[in-house]
Design an enzyme around this catalytic site. Sequence first.
Site, PDB file in Angstrom:
ATOM      1  N   LYS A 185      12.442  31.753 -22.870  1.00  0.00           N
ATOM      2  CA  LYS A 185      11.876  31.443 -24.129  1.00  0.00           C
ATOM      3  C   LYS A 185      12.712  30.871 -25.136  1.00  0.00           C
ATOM      4  O   LYS A 185      13.252  31.327 -25.992  1.00  0.00           O
ATOM      5  CB  LYS A 185      10.267  32.699 -24.573  1.00  0.00           C
ATOM      6  CG  LYS A 185       9.427  32.552 -25.522  1.00  0.00           C
ATOM      7  CD  LYS A 185       9.630  33.439 -26.383  1.00  0.00           C
ATOM      8  CE  LYS A 185      10.506  33.154 -27.856  1.00  0.00           C
ATOM      9  NZ  LYS A 185      10.201  32.013 -28.816  1.00  0.00           N
ATOM     10  N   GLU A 259      23.091  39.588 -29.213  1.00  0.00           N
ATOM     11  CA  GLU A 259      23.985  38.409 -29.415  1.00  0.00           C
ATOM     12  C   GLU A 259      23.280  37.762 -30.892  1.00  0.00           C
ATOM     13  O   GLU A 259      22.502  37.141 -31.025  1.00  0.00           O
ATOM     14  CB  GLU A 259      24.431  36.996 -29.019  1.00  0.00           C
ATOM     15  CG  GLU A 259      24.325  37.511 -27.660  1.00  0.00           C
ATOM     16  CD  GLU A 259      25.823  37.467 -27.298  1.00  0.00           C
ATOM     17  OE1 GLU A 259      26.980  37.208 -28.171  1.00  0.00           O
ATOM     18  OE2 GLU A 259      26.587  37.799 -25.841  1.00  0.00           O
ATOM     19  N   CYS A 294      26.539  30.882 -35.625  1.00  0.00           N
ATOM     20  CA  CYS A 294      26.648  32.696 -35.286  1.00  0.00           C
ATOM     21  C   CYS A 294      28.320  32.927 -35.966  1.00  0.00           C
ATOM     22  O   CYS A 294      28.190  34.112 -36.752  1.00  0.00           O
ATOM     23  CB  CYS A 294      26.249  33.381 -34.340  1.00  0.00           C
ATOM     24  SG  CYS A 294      26.657  32.864 -32.594  1.00  0.00           S
ATOM     25  N   GLU A 397      24.701  36.396 -44.184  1.00  0.00           N
ATOM     26  CA  GLU A 397      24.667  34.349 -43.358  1.00  0.00           C
ATOM     27  C   GLU A 397      23.528  33.595 -43.777  1.00  0.00           C
ATOM     28  O   GLU A 397      22.727  34.318 -43.608  1.00  0.00           O
ATOM     29  CB  GLU A 397      24.326  35.493 -42.197  1.00  0.00           C
ATOM     30  CG  GLU A 397      25.015  34.578 -40.495  1.00  0.00           C
ATOM     31  CD  GLU A 397      24.105  34.843 -39.673  1.00  0.00           C
ATOM     32  OE1 GLU A 397      22.737  35.507 -39.793  1.00  0.00           O
ATOM     33  OE2 GLU A 397      24.526  34.182 -38.347  1.00  0.00           O
TER      34      GLU A 397
END
Length: 493
Positions: A185, A259, A294, A397
């Site tokens: 997906k 992750e 990331c 982040e």
Amino acid sequence: MLSREGAAAVVRSVANRGLLIGGDRVASPSEGWLPHLDPATGEHHADVPLAGPAEIDAAVEAARSSLPVWQGTPLERRIEILHRLADLVVEQGEECNAINALDNGSPVAVLDSAAYSAQFIRYYAGWIDKLDGRTVPVYAPETFDYVVPEPWGVVGAIPPWNGPMMGMAQKAVAALAAGNTVVAKPPEVAPFGAIRFAELALEAGLPPGVLNVTPGGPVAGEALVRHPGVDKVSFTGGTATARSIVAAAADTLKPLALELGGKTANIVFPDADIDSAAGGAAFMGVCVLSGQGCALPTRLYVHDEVYDQVVERVVAQLETTRVGDPLLPDTMMGPVVNGRALERIIGVIDRARSEGSGKLLTGGHRLQLEGDLAGGYFIAPTVFGDVDHESELARNEIFGPVLSILRFSTEDEAVAKANDSPYGLSAMVHTRDLPRAQRMVRRLQAGTVIVNTYAGGTPTAPFGGYKRSGFGREGGRAGIDEFLQLKNVVVGG
Ligand code: NAD
């Protein structure tokens, strides 16, 4: 080189063919179509077909019924198919990279995502005929005891938007190589590379139904995670979404690989190669993926003794970085993925300025380019210096081209600050003092620690998080083991 119009035509035709379920195209998706804007121009160039629970059901059914087909395919044929897929991705690399650029704005000159994806495919293909088991010592001499690795069955793969094709190579191909079938997906934000990847897999000879692609948003994602016909889910994305996924997986006690995000600390000691450390800090911390990665080093800790030197080099480099059209061969930094991301990132910058969390050294604003790119989502490479360790800039982040530079004066302080984060995806250290480098490697809490280089991310190495950066690994032996479970067999005399 593909023109913008040429690349847009490719993306449109990939999108219009719709979802890929069991080898068939579904061009009437139940969640409708989502307009997709080219990140470099802000212009509408294609519509994304959005899967809903009905298509997830159909895709899972297709994946389940193709399990015997895939597992019955001779090993050498499976290897051949994956190598053929890698060949196709490379042969059509220019088009694949252009799709990637239109998916998320990633410059073709910076990241050869086709070549990188092919590396992963070939690496995992190499495991197909090496997944052996082992025998187990026995207490009862008349028995024979052994362990065989077996695939989970149907894997749900949710790859990220910042590497649409690479995400498929890293997740879906690992699952396939281990003998699973897959429902992928891709995110609604950047689905085209993933759909094209699955088309190429079919062309390479993958039996229909073995890899299904159902782009969509949270509705499709949740349906996939909850589905009782899915045996394991591998997800890449944010921590908040991961919490929903863990909750949704609880019903079926579904195993997960997560992750998640990161806030990589990049630590520069005075004895480091300052040019190399600073050059990489600027390029990897700001330009690559416009900071939307990331594991990118977005928290730069510099020792007081070399602080001014490093800051000067980082700022000088970023002020001469070519920001622009991701399709051009000399562009080093592209736009951010969409208007929502642009607003969010500018919001973080504005808050940091008004709260005085750091000193703005360069950038800090939307970059208004000319001509076709006037509506693009560009942000000037941005650096804050003397950032407060407690601030949003240092702790959250940002996922944009914004580098935070912080000071430290002792090794203990650098370790304490680097580890004072909920994230633990990766960390970097620059020093010529080998014992210190080894101490740092031991003390830093991260799934990857990189010393005196910015290399990494190869298919051969396990990549994944400590702490809230997730669990599970992609790459290396661990990356293939992620998609295998162990069966113990005891045979009597
Ligand atoms: P996100 O968490 O918002 O979305 C990721 C995916 O989850 C999308 O496909 C989305 O449609 C889907 N989703 C949303 N709600 C869902 C639900 N309830 N159930 C199932 N699926 C759902 O992440 P994002 O903003 O698209 O991506 C950025 C994040 O991804 C950052 O935190 C970044 O660090 C992380 N990331 C991690 C890695 C890694 O390898 N560790 C790589 C790239 C990105």
